[in-house]
Design an enzyme around this catalytic site. Structure first.
Site, PDB file in Angstrom:
ATOM      1  N   ASP A  67      -7.901  -0.355  -8.457  1.00 57.76           N
ATOM      2  CA  ASP A  67      -7.210   0.269  -9.581  1.00 57.76           C
ATOM      3  C   ASP A  67      -7.059  -0.668 -10.775  1.00 57.76           C
ATOM      4  O   ASP A  67      -7.312  -1.872 -10.678  1.00 57.76           O
ATOM      5  CB  ASP A  67      -5.826   0.776  -9.141  1.00 57.76           C
ATOM      6  N   ASP A 136       6.827   3.324  -1.668  1.00 59.80           N
ATOM      7  CA  ASP A 136       6.854   4.797  -1.601  1.00 59.80           C
ATOM      8  C   ASP A 136       5.683   5.363  -0.790  1.00 59.80           C
ATOM      9  O   ASP A 136       5.443   6.560  -0.790  1.00 59.80           O
ATOM     10  CB  ASP A 136       6.869   5.393  -3.019  1.00 59.80           C
ATOM     11  N   HIS A 138       2.396   4.644  -1.231  1.00 61.13           N
ATOM     12  CA  HIS A 138       1.092   4.802  -1.905  1.00 61.13           C
ATOM     13  C   HIS A 138       0.076   3.783  -1.393  1.00 61.13           C
ATOM     14  O   HIS A 138       0.431   2.696  -0.928  1.00 61.13           O
ATOM     15  CB  HIS A 138       1.228   4.738  -3.438  1.00 61.13           C
ATOM     16  N   GLU A 143      -0.025   8.022  -5.725  1.00 63.10           N
ATOM     17  CA  GLU A 143       1.418   8.166  -5.542  1.00 63.10           C
ATOM     18  C   GLU A 143       1.718   9.403  -4.680  1.00 63.10           C
ATOM     19  O   GLU A 143       0.842  10.250  -4.483  1.00 63.10           O
ATOM     20  CB  GLU A 143       2.095   8.298  -6.915  1.00 63.10           C
TER      21      GLU A 143
END
Ligand code: F6R
Length: 260
Positions: A67, A136, A138, A143
């Site tokens: 990313d 979270d 990811h 996400e």
């Protein structure tokens, strides 16, 4: 999934580096997928050491990063390009033309994402993808509620991820809202996934990803459907797993030839 629990991040990273070195030595043109963030730093330090002291040769390695931030100059100190050249690429003999990182400044993001997918295909697919995990759940920057069949595309970071990554930018409000990330389907096509997680803050996400239901609200849980995912974690990150004792027993009783 294979769950390997090591005493600490250093021990786990040494094991990961040895596994990657074996792949590079055995396959003449290995294709590696890299992650950024705090988690892989001890691994990258060890890979640099193996290059320096044991002549690990990256000359024929091709790389793809997961990313990059959208709109951030690649020379910005918090860009993932800067991170990779600082912590790994600048210290090994990888050929710059073999390095691929999503283009956060692309004038046409959808086309540039398609091109990224094409480049992965043209390289013969990714042999080994290194992954971290967000608090979270990811992976990459997929996400919660990301499509489980997503491809490389633009995503909007959650407030929690912006908070987690604020350090590199000197404040949450300075973290760009958007990233380009490999999709979950892109990651699922990698031949081996190596997910690293260290420290107590990752324990809940690891437990949900490994032992919870497969759900888009915990994107890493899709790896339960992957043919070869190795989850390499330290004691703290393993603390919320219900079957920790079983994973330790499995690893201790593995035949040597099967161990990473
Ligand atoms: C980074 C990436 C992210 C991180 C994750 C964990 O390229 O894809 O999924 O791996 O946010 O970040 P750290 O390691 O900083 O806790």
């Amino acid at each position: 999934m294979e769950i390997i629990i090591q005493p600490d991040a250093e021990a786990a990273s040494r094991l990961a580096a040895r596994f990657i070195a074996k792949l590079i030595r055995e396959k003449s043109r290995a294709v590696l997928g890299f992650a950024t963030g705090q988690t892989p730093l001890p691994l990258y330090r060890e890979l640099c050491r193996l290059h320096r002291e044991e002549k690990l040769d990256f000359d024929r390695v091709t790389s793809f990063n997961l990313d990059e931030y959208v709109g951030l100059n690649p020379a910005h100190p918090a860009s993932f390009r800067t991170y990779m050249w600082t912590h790994l690429f600048g210290q090994i003999n990888i050929v710059p033309e073999h390095v691929h990182i999503p283009d956060g400044l692309a004038p046409n993001i959808p086309i540039s994402c398609e091109k990224y997918e094409d480049e992965i295909q043209a390289a013969g697919g990714i042999d080994l993808q290194i992954l971290g995990i967000g608090t979270d759940g990811h992976i990459g920057f997929n996400e919660p509620t990301s499509s489980l069949v997503s491809r490389t595309r633009i995503k909007t970071l959650t407030a929690r991820t912006r908070r987690d990554n604020a350090g590199a930018f000197g404040g949450e409000d300075k973290v760009p809202p958007h990233v380009i990330t490999m999709g979950l389907a892109t990651i699922m096509e990698c031949r081996t996934c190596l997910l690293l997680a260290f420290g107590a803050p990752k324990a809940a996400a690891v437990a949900l990803a490994v032992e919870g239901p497969v759900t888009a609200t915990v994107p890493a849980s899709i790896l339960q459907f992957h043919r070869r995912t190795i989850v390499l974690i330290d004691e703290e990150a393993s603390s919320k797993l219900l079957r920790g004792e079983y994973y330790r027993y499995v690893y201790e009783h593995k035949p040597d030839w099967q161990k990473i």
